[in-house]
Design a protein around this motif. Structure first.
Motif, short mmCIF file in Angstrom:
data_model
loop_
_atom_site.label_atom_id
_atom_site.label_comp_id
_atom_site.label_asym_id
_atom_site.label_seq_id
_atom_site.Cartn_x
_atom_site.Cartn_y
_atom_site.Cartn_z
N PHE A 35 0.81 -1.29 -0.03
CA PHE A 35 -0.08 -0.07 -0.02
C PHE A 35 0.88 1.06 -0.07
O PHE A 35 0.58 2.35 -0.86
N GLY A 36 1.92 1.39 0.66
CA GLY A 36 2.82 2.40 1.08
C GLY A 36 3.54 2.80 -0.46
O GLY A 36 3.44 3.91 -0.91
N ASP A 41 4.02 5.64 -5.60
CA ASP A 41 3.73 5.43 -7.13
C ASP A 41 2.74 6.52 -7.68
O ASP A 41 3.03 6.91 -8.77
N GLY A 42 1.75 6.64 -6.90
CA GLY A 42 0.68 7.64 -7.32
C GLY A 42 1.32 9.08 -7.63
O GLY A 42 0.54 9.79 -8.04
N LYS A 43 2.37 9.34 -6.64
CA LYS A 43 3.15 10.77 -6.88
C LYS A 43 3.99 10.81 -7.89
O LYS A 43 4.53 12.17 -7.92
N SER A 51 4.27 -0.96 -16.23
CA SER A 51 3.08 -1.20 -16.42
C SER A 51 2.23 -1.56 -15.07
O SER A 51 1.14 -1.38 -14.97
N TYR A 52 2.82 -2.55 -14.59
CA TYR A 52 2.50 -3.02 -13.11
C TYR A 52 2.27 -1.91 -12.25
O TYR A 52 1.19 -2.23 -11.77
N ASN A 53 3.23 -1.37 -11.99
CA ASN A 53 3.17 -0.27 -11.16
C ASN A 53 2.21 0.89 -11.44
O ASN A 53 1.51 1.28 -10.36
N ARG A 54 1.91 1.14 -12.64
CA ARG A 54 0.87 2.16 -13.09
C ARG A 54 -0.42 1.40 -12.52
O ARG A 54 -1.32 2.33 -12.16
N HIS A 59 -3.65 7.25 -6.71
CA HIS A 59 -3.67 8.64 -6.92
C HIS A 59 -4.38 9.45 -5.87
O HIS A 59 -3.91 10.66 -5.93
N GLU A 60 -5.08 8.83 -5.27
CA GLU A 60 -5.92 9.63 -4.09
C GLU A 60 -5.98 8.72 -2.94
O GLU A 60 -6.46 7.78 -2.91
N HIS A 61 -5.36 9.42 -1.73
CA HIS A 61 -5.45 8.39 -0.57
C HIS A 61 -6.70 7.97 -0.16
O HIS A 61 -7.59 9.32 0.02
#
Length: 498
Positions: A35-36, A41-43, A51-54, A59-61
């Motif tokens: 989760f962390g 990655d969202g930032k 592609s996996y990380n995307r 993007h919004e907690h």
């Protein structure tokens, strides 16, 4: 989790009547650390992510309620399997089921989003019950205490003792098969196990949170295959959140990634010496398996390196028996945990696997290795010949095609060499240089410079460079997808052949 591991090791007496919470904590470590990283990655710029990380990025907690719902998800809280927050978010918002065809949705008047999963969940439950029955029956035949008795050594021959340890290892796995399969059934029943609709077979896939494949493990003919069938979601976590994260951007994972993954996996399991004995010997065992596969297996194949000879069945049977017996030896410290008792257990079978490992290294890595080994270039040529793209990219020259093709194939080949469950082959730990140049990136750089010069582009022509680079990366992506498909077909063909 670390506190619990240390407390159980040094300050607590084992009491089977007390629930061990370390298992649930281990699952929480997987989920919270993932989760962390997803929040991180969202930032980040999208172009900097794989592609996996995307697909995992947050993007919004989320608010507190969905976060706690994910963390303490009831179907897999105590035993796993763990999964990423993105899967949970898609599940609770029902976007996980967007690809379900309208005519496949349950309900007559009011269509339901989640497909029917009762039968699939019930199958998992029945499988769990089957292994549970064996879990209560096998202890009538074997138990760990008998290994330490005088009768075990004096009244039984060597072959009996090593097969006895194999049956013990099978017994140890039964409880994991039971709890994991029942937990998978719970995840399937609630819907989060859904993994898409197959338009060709017209069937739903329910393996999103699959954690174990008992049949694949018990029939595995090498260590890597067995480990890939075991604790699968932990292996994904180690790969995407440890192994690949430790490597510097633009660099392939190397020695540092391997060591960190190995250490993380061992410490995550616990701090008892037995875990480390199992992991260290497992690292050696993977290398031994590679040496055999590289130098013995080709002798049972035709010249194309794929088609088996009639004698291949003998090789397969011997590989299966030896792999299973080796696991019976390796896993004993993982359960015994105590260092001296683990060595005493191995002593009853004369440390046979350690002798085999040492002998194998002497044969294939010693002074007489040239008389026993098959040249790597020959075997690699046979295997890569099977996955060469059938057509060259018309927008690149022959030299550029070769550079890009080699880089793409090397990249794809490396995806099969990630240390499974953190247990590395020793090939990862030798002949490594911290300043080693990433040859694949260099090849792509040379290909780009050649491509750029052929289009007569100057470095100050920003728009032209931007368009050219976009076209160049498009060609690479097409070649990558094509080659990956060829790899996948070849892998399926070899699995069917095997």
């Amino acid at each position: 989790m670390a506190y619990t591991h240390f407390h159980l090791q040094f300050f607590a007496e084992y009491d089977p009547a007390i629930i061990d919470i370390s298992g649930a904590q281990m699952i929480l470590v997987l989920k919270l650390s993932a989760f962390g990283w997803s929040v991180h990655d969202g930032k980040q710029p999208i172009d900097s992510l794989s592609s996996y990380n995307r697909s995992r990025a947050i993007h919004e907690h989320p608010n507190l309620l969905p976060f706690i719902g994910y963390t303490f998800f009831y179907a897999s809280l105590l035993t796993g399997p763990a999964f990423d927050y993105a899967d949970y978010d898609n599940f609770i918002h029902s976007t996980l089921f967007d690809d379900v065809p309208e005519d496949k949705r349950p309900g007559k008047k009011r269509k339901r989003r989640i497909p029917k999963s009762g039968k699939q969940a019930f199958k998992k439950l029945l499988q769990g019950v089957f292994w549970a029955i064996l879990l209560f029956q096998v202890p009538k035949l074997v138990n760990t205490e008998f290994v330490f008795s005088k009768e075990f050594v004096t009244n039984h021959k060597f072959l009996y003792r090593i097969f006895y340890m194999w049956l013990l290892g099978f017994l140890y796995r039964l409880k994991y098969y039971t709890i994991w399969l029942i937990a998978e059934g719970a995840c399937i029943l609630c819907g989060i196990g859904y993994n898409g609709y197959d338009a060709e077979t017209h069937e739903f896939k329910w393996n999103r949170v699959q954690n174990v494949d008992p049949v694949a493990f018990e029939l595995g003919q090498n260590v890597h295959t067995c480990l890939e069938a075991w604790n699968q979601n932990t292996n994904k976590w180690l790969k995407h959140y440890i192994y690949l994260r430790v490597a510097k951007k633009g660099k392939k994972p190397g020695f540092k990634s391997t060591v960190f993954t190995f250490a993380t996996s061992a410490f995550w399991h616990g701090t008892r010496p037995g875990y480390y004995l199992t992991f260290v010997v497992g690292a050696f065992l993977q290398t031994v398996g590679k040496l055999y596969r590289r130098n013995i297996r080709p002798r049972f194949l035709q010249d194309d390196g794929v088609t088996p000879k009639p004698t291949k069945r003998i090789y397969d049977f011997v590989s299966w028996v030896s792999t299973q017996l080796a696991f019976g030896f390796v896993v004993q410290p993982f359960v015994i945990l105590d260092f001296k008792k683990s060595l005493l257990c191995w002593q009853t079978v004369h440390y046979w696997l350690l002798v085999v490992i040492a002998g194998t290294f002497f044969i294939y890595r010693g002074p007489f290795a040239k008389y026993f080994t098959i040249k790597r270039s020959e075997t690699k040529l046979k295997s890569t010949a099977q996955v060469k793209p059938s057509t060259l990219n018309p927008n690149l020259t022959k030299e550029e095609n070769n550079l890009v093709t080699n880089a793409v194939e090397n990249k794809l080949e490396k995806s099969y060499h990630m240390p499974t469950l953190g247990v590395p082959s020793l090939d990862h730990l030798q002949n490594l240089d911290k300043d080693e140049i990433d040859e694949e990136l260099q090849d792509l750089k040379h290909a780009w410079n050649s491509f750029k010069s052929r289009n007569f582009l100057a470095d100050d022509d920003f728009d032209g460079l931007k368009d050219a680079y976009s076209n160049f990366t498009k060609e690479i992506n097409e070649m990558f997808d094509h080659t990956r498909e060829e790899f996948s077909k070849q892998k399926d063909k070899m699995e069917k052949t095997n």
